[in-house]
Design an enzyme around this catalytic site. Structure first.
Site, PDB file in Angstrom:
ATOM      1  N   LYS A   1       0.859  -1.185   0.000  1.00 12.90           N
ATOM      2  CA  LYS A   1       0.000   0.000   0.000  1.00 12.90           C
ATOM      3  C   LYS A   1       0.899   1.241   0.000  1.00 12.90           C
ATOM      4  O   LYS A   1       1.749   1.406   0.888  1.00 12.90           O
ATOM      5  CB  LYS A   1      -0.884  -0.041   1.248  1.00 12.90           C
TER       6      LYS A   1
HETATM    7  C1  E4P Z   1      -8.142   2.330   3.497  1.00  9.69           C
HETATM    8  O1  E4P Z   1      -7.598   1.315   3.123  1.00  9.69           O
HETATM    9  C2  E4P Z   1      -8.054   2.859   4.868  1.00  9.69           C
HETATM   10  O2  E4P Z   1      -7.482   1.887   5.704  1.00  9.69           O
HETATM   11  C3  E4P Z   1      -9.376   3.183   5.491  1.00  9.69           C
HETATM   12  O3  E4P Z   1     -10.473   2.783   4.706  1.00  9.69           O
HETATM   13  C4  E4P Z   1      -9.472   4.537   6.076  1.00  9.69           C
HETATM   14  O4  E4P Z   1     -10.717   4.692   6.679  1.00  9.69           O
HETATM   15  P1  E4P Z   1     -11.052   5.781   7.788  1.00  9.69           P
HETATM   16  O5  E4P Z   1     -11.336   7.064   7.081  1.00  9.69           O
HETATM   17  O6  E4P Z   1     -12.255   5.227   8.473  1.00  9.69           O
HETATM   18  O7  E4P Z   1      -9.833   5.869   8.674  1.00  9.69           O
END
Ligand code: E4P
Length: 218
Positions: free
Chosen positions: A87
């Site tokens: 990522k």
């Molecule tokens: C994406 O992969 C992130 O881990 C995640 O969806 C972020 O979400 P949040 O805005 O609830 O922190």
């Protein structure tokens, strides 16, 4: 549409896996910290445990922000397990790193995407997944679902193979709307996935069926 769970909590991952509907997992440094997973060795070991629970892709995020460091870190993450997807944040060095990983056959998930232009760059760099954060856009009175719609149109116009992974899901309606628009994947907390199950007519209908059966078989 694929269902990923957005957590580093092993019990919740196992629970979603046991439902038989789980296609993968996304994590981020905040989610890892929330579970108290610290230190490179523990973090690596935790990703391995997640991979052993699920069959699909598991996103592990780099914490480096320069091209050279991201390559080194991403290659180490990819070596943990064949299911690991590296990522990478949507920054200039991240785009360069995603192109490198793509050329090397290493899967990537481009994270922290908040605009169609960023999603276009991710596709050009050969990202396996692009993660638009719909909840965080909604949080600032912007339209997260509209972004999913725009990216779908752009990717379809050119046949980009990058999968749209709708992230930052806040509720079950986000999941349903993403399915209507044609997102390839959603990543969601367990609570929003489980909320899809709920309907009062299902509960009252089941109670009546069981009651009638009991009466008839008394
Ligand atoms: C994406 O992969 C992130 O881990 C995640 O969806 C972020 O979400 P949040 O805005 O609830 O922190």
């Amino acid at each position: 549409m694929k269902f990923f769970i957005d957590t580093a909590n092993l019990d919740q991952i196992q629970e979603a896996q046991d439902m038989g509907i789980l296609d993968g997992v996304t994590t981020n440094p905040s989610l890892m910290a929330k579970e108290g997973i610290t230190g490179t060795d523990n973090i690596m070991a935790h990703y391995k445990k997640i991979c052993e629970i699920v069959d699909g892709d598991v996103s592990a995020e780099v914490i480096s922000t320069t091209y050279e460091e991201m390559i080194k870190e991403g290659e180490a993450l990819a070596d943990i397990h064949p299911q690991i997807v590296v990522k990478v944040p949507m920054i200039k060095d991240g785009v360069k790193a995603m192109k490198y990983f793509s050329d090397e056959g290493i899967k990537t998930n481009c994270t922290l995407v908040f605009s169609a232009g960023q999603a276009l760059l991710a596709a050009k760099a050969g990202a396996t997944y692009v993660s638009p954060f719909i909840g965080r856009l909604d949080d600032i009175s912007s339209d997260g679902l509209r972004l999913i719609d725009e990216i779908r149109m752009i990717y379809d116009n050119y046949g980009y193979e990058t999968e749209i992974l709708a992230a930052s899901i806040r509720n079950p309606m986000h999941i349903i709307d993403c399915a209507k628009i044609g997102a390839d994947v959603i990543t969601s907390p367990l609570a929003s996935i489980e909320a899809l199950l709920k309907h009062p007519l299902t509960d009252s209908g089941l109670a009546k069926f069981l009651e009638d059966h009991k009466k008839a078989n008394a």
